[in-house]
Scaffold this motif. Structure first.
Motif, PDB file in Angstrom:
ATOM      1  N   PHE A  14       0.819  -1.222   0.000  1.00 48.98           N
ATOM      2  CA  PHE A  14       0.000   0.000   0.000  1.00 48.98           C
ATOM      3  C   PHE A  14       0.859   1.281   0.000  1.00 48.98           C
ATOM      4  N   PRO A  15       1.830   1.448   0.938  1.00 48.50           N
ATOM      5  CA  PRO A  15       2.646   2.673   0.866  1.00 48.50           C
ATOM      6  C   PRO A  15       3.484   2.752  -0.401  1.00 48.50           C
ATOM      7  N   LEU A  16       3.843   1.571  -0.965  1.00 50.13           N
ATOM      8  CA  LEU A  16       4.609   1.588  -2.223  1.00 50.13           C
ATOM      9  C   LEU A  16       3.795   2.237  -3.341  1.00 50.13           C
ATOM     10  N   SER A  17       2.487   1.939  -3.364  1.00 53.90           N
ATOM     11  CA  SER A  17       1.639   2.510  -4.418  1.00 53.90           C
ATOM     12  C   SER A  17       1.516   4.026  -4.246  1.00 53.90           C
ATOM     13  N   TRP A  18       1.488   4.491  -3.008  1.00 58.01           N
ATOM     14  CA  TRP A  18       1.445   5.945  -2.770  1.00 58.01           C
ATOM     15  C   TRP A  18       2.787   6.587  -3.155  1.00 58.01           C
ATOM     16  N   ALA A  19       3.873   5.889  -2.821  1.00 55.40           N
ATOM     17  CA  ALA A  19       5.205   6.420  -3.186  1.00 55.40           C
ATOM     18  C   ALA A  19       5.310   6.547  -4.697  1.00 55.40           C
ATOM     19  N   TYR A  20       4.783   5.534  -5.404  1.00 60.65           N
ATOM     20  CA  TYR A  20       4.784   5.558  -6.874  1.00 60.65           C
ATOM     21  C   TYR A  20       3.976   6.764  -7.379  1.00 60.65           C
ATOM     22  N   ALA A  21       2.799   6.972  -6.739  1.00 62.18           N
ATOM     23  CA  ALA A  21       1.929   8.093  -7.160  1.00 62.18           C
ATOM     24  C   ALA A  21       2.650   9.429  -6.980  1.00 62.18           C
ATOM     25  N   PHE A  22       3.394   9.569  -5.896  1.00 60.16           N
ATOM     26  CA  PHE A  22       4.095  10.841  -5.654  1.00 60.16           C
ATOM     27  C   PHE A  22       5.310  10.997  -6.566  1.00 60.16           C
ATOM     28  N   TRP A  23       5.991   9.879  -6.833  1.00 57.60           N
ATOM     29  CA  TRP A  23       7.254   9.952  -7.568  1.00 57.60           C
ATOM     30  C   TRP A  23       7.034  10.059  -9.075  1.00 57.60           C
ATOM     31  N   ARG A  24       6.133   9.224  -9.615  1.00 54.85           N
ATOM     32  CA  ARG A  24       6.000   9.123 -11.060  1.00 54.85           C
ATOM     33  C   ARG A  24       4.966  10.087 -11.647  1.00 54.85           C
ATOM     34  N   VAL A  25       3.955  10.417 -10.853  1.00 61.38           N
ATOM     35  CA  VAL A  25       2.878  11.264 -11.406  1.00 61.38           C
ATOM     36  C   VAL A  25       3.113  12.714 -10.973  1.00 61.38           C
ATOM     37  N   PRO A  26       3.307  13.632 -11.915  1.00 63.36           N
ATOM     38  CA  PRO A  26       3.501  15.038 -11.544  1.00 63.36           C
ATOM     39  C   PRO A  26       2.263  15.607 -10.849  1.00 63.36           C
ATOM     40  N   GLY A  27       2.492  16.528  -9.917  1.00 62.72           N
ATOM     41  CA  GLY A  27       1.392  17.093  -9.142  1.00 62.72           C
ATOM     42  C   GLY A  27       0.336  17.792  -9.968  1.00 62.72           C
ATOM     43  N   ASP A  28       0.754  18.371 -11.127  1.00 56.24           N
ATOM     44  CA  ASP A  28      -0.212  19.125 -11.946  1.00 56.24           C
ATOM     45  C   ASP A  28      -0.719  18.321 -13.142  1.00 56.24           C
ATOM     46  N   ALA A  29      -0.410  17.028 -13.165  1.00 54.72           N
ATOM     47  CA  ALA A  29      -0.844  16.203 -14.306  1.00 54.72           C
ATOM     48  C   ALA A  29      -2.364  16.028 -14.289  1.00 54.72           C
ATOM     49  N   ARG A  30      -2.934  16.053 -15.458  1.00 50.95           N
ATOM     50  CA  ARG A  30      -4.394  15.894 -15.586  1.00 50.95           C
ATOM     51  C   ARG A  30      -4.687  14.764 -16.569  1.00 50.95           C
ATOM     52  N   LEU A  31      -5.750  14.050 -16.289  1.00 52.83           N
ATOM     53  CA  LEU A  31      -6.177  13.011 -17.233  1.00 52.83           C
ATOM     54  C   LEU A  31      -6.861  13.689 -18.407  1.00 52.83           C
ATOM     55  N   ALA A  32      -6.524  13.244 -19.622  1.00 47.91           N
ATOM     56  CA  ALA A  32      -7.181  13.828 -20.793  1.00 47.91           C
ATOM     57  C   ALA A  32      -8.626  13.371 -20.818  1.00 47.91           C
ATOM     58  N   PRO A  33      -9.568  14.316 -20.947  1.00 47.17           N
ATOM     59  CA  PRO A  33     -10.977  13.885 -21.013  1.00 47.17           C
ATOM     60  C   PRO A  33     -11.245  13.078 -22.278  1.00 47.17           C
ATOM     61  N   ALA A  34     -12.175  12.150 -22.176  1.00 46.29           N
ATOM     62  CA  ALA A  34     -12.499  11.313 -23.322  1.00 46.29           C
ATOM     63  C   ALA A  34     -13.041  12.162 -24.467  1.00 46.29           C
ATOM     64  N   ARG A  35     -12.737  11.734 -25.674  1.00 52.28           N
ATOM     65  CA  ARG A  35     -13.221  12.486 -26.835  1.00 52.28           C
ATOM     66  C   ARG A  35     -14.746  12.450 -26.896  1.00 52.28           C
ATOM     67  N   LEU A  36     -15.279  13.554 -27.331  1.00 48.61           N
ATOM     68  CA  LEU A  36     -16.734  13.602 -27.465  1.00 48.61           C
ATOM     69  C   LEU A  36     -17.157  12.808 -28.698  1.00 48.61           C
ATOM     70  N   ALA A  37     -18.168  12.041 -28.549  1.00 51.03           N
ATOM     71  CA  ALA A  37     -18.663  11.272 -29.690  1.00 51.03           C
ATOM     72  C   ALA A  37     -19.422  12.199 -30.647  1.00 51.03           C
ATOM     73  N   VAL A  38     -19.132  12.070 -31.893  1.00 52.15           N
ATOM     74  CA  VAL A  38     -19.857  12.891 -32.878  1.00 52.15           C
ATOM     75  C   VAL A  38     -21.028  12.075 -33.404  1.00 52.15           C
ATOM     76  N   VAL A  39     -22.190  12.559 -33.091  1.00 54.94           N
ATOM     77  CA  VAL A  39     -23.397  11.813 -33.512  1.00 54.94           C
ATOM     78  C   VAL A  39     -23.914  12.422 -34.829  1.00 54.94           C
ATOM     79  N   PRO A  40     -23.906  11.651 -35.877  1.00 51.27           N
ATOM     80  CA  PRO A  40     -24.421  12.207 -37.162  1.00 51.27           C
ATOM     81  C   PRO A  40     -25.925  12.471 -37.077  1.00 51.27           C
ATOM     82  N   ARG A  41     -26.341  13.596 -37.639  1.00 54.62           N
ATOM     83  CA  ARG A  41     -27.776  13.921 -37.623  1.00 54.62           C
ATOM     84  C   ARG A  41     -28.397  13.588 -38.955  1.00 54.62           C
TER      85      ARG A  41
END
Lengths: 69, 232
Positions: free
Chosen positions: B205-232
């Motif tokens: 458990f603490p290893l996973s937190w250490a990984y989160a602090f070490w490898r993931v930058p503090g300001d990193a954001r997940l890219a939102p999923a692409r919006l589906a284009v629905v043909p009309r």
């Protein structure tokens, strides 16, 4: 969120947690131990160092022989 | 008596806990996630105290048992408040700090009262049983709270990668502990194997937190999923 709603939400979470615990531990009378940290877990404190109960005192003493014998 | 492997896992666990502090300090997240870091610091101190008691009195002693379970309650409450601080991070835009604090205290008191009610029916040595019961019940409360937080992360479309990773790690930890506990109760012959699994989970458990602090930058954001284009 009002105070009342917060207390109700907390109680709902408590009920859900205890329900989950009962569901998980329903099939056994083992004492569950889910501890934090990596130290080796010992026996529960009330099971450590408790000497085996002795025989009842009235069974330990030898029965005196009857006077007419 | 614990074997060499148990001592090695214990040492690795303490090192993993220290690595969380180091990684968080090096990446500048020490203040941002202060509650998590204080919890890890307390974990290291408790490990040191437990080791001293184990060496002084022995594994089978009553002193070690009481030290282990009393400190366990302390750590579980610490983890509970660390989890509450993650709630404060996820809900920071709603400015719900006071509400979270009130909810956390009500839930903690409720759990203590519930544990006391159970222990009152179980016979002698109430204090020892009460501490173990509170610790176990708080683990289940922690599990449910983490899943609720997970739901909030999804619902609020949280994109902070580090925060998501920390919540996921916590969820995985509680889930593993509960799953091994359930298996132990369903299959009592597995008791000794699963009993040894707890320290390994406590080490990962603490290893996973250490990984989160070490490898993931503090300001990193997940890219939102692409919006589906629905043909009309």
């Amino acid at each position: 969120m009002s105070r009342k709603l917060t207390v109700v939400a907390a109680m709902a979470i408590l009920v859900a947690s205890m329900g989950l615990k009962v569901a998980v531990a329903a099939h056994s009378d083992l004492t569950p131990v889910a501890s934090v940290g990596s130290a080796p877990p010992p026996k529960e404190p009330w099971r450590v160092g408790s000497a085996p109960p002795p025989r009842e005192p009235w069974r330990t003493a030898s029965v005196p022989s009857s006077p007419w014998k | 008596v614990p074997g060499t492997s148990a001592y090695v896992i214990w040492l690795l666990g303490a090192l993993a806990e220290a690595s969380v502090l180091v990684c968080s300090w090096r990446k500048g997240s020490l203040r941002k996630y202060l509650a998590l870091n204080v919890y890890m610091l307390v974990c290291i101190l408790v490990s040191a105290i437990r080791f001293c008691v184990l060496v002084s009195y022995g594994f089978g002693s009553r002193e070690y048992a009481y030290c282990y379970y009393y400190s366990d309650v302390f750590l579980t409450i610490g983890l509970y408040f660390a989890l509450t601080s993650l709630y404060a991070h996820v809900l920071e835009e709603m400015a719900a700090e006071k509400t979270i604090r009130l909810g956390a205290i009500v839930l903690l008191l409720g759990t203590a009262a519930f544990s006391f009610a159970i222990v009152m029916q179980s016979g002698p040595r109430i204090v020892g049983r009460f501490f173990v019961e509170v610790s176990q019940n708080l683990n289940f409360v922690g599990l449910v709270l983490t899943y609720v937080l997970w739901g909030a992360v999804f619902k609020l479309r949280e994109t902070r990668t580090q925060l998501i990773q920390l919540v996921l790690s916590l969820g995985l930890y509680f889930s593993l502990v509960t799953a091994s506990f359930a298996l132990r109760n369903l299959y009592p012959p597995l008791h000794s194997v699963l009993q040894n699994l707890y320290p390994v989970i406590g080490c990962l458990f603490p290893l996973s937190w250490a990984y989160a602090f070490w490898r993931v930058p503090g300001d990193a954001r997940l890219a939102p999923a692409r919006l589906a284009v629905v043909p009309r």
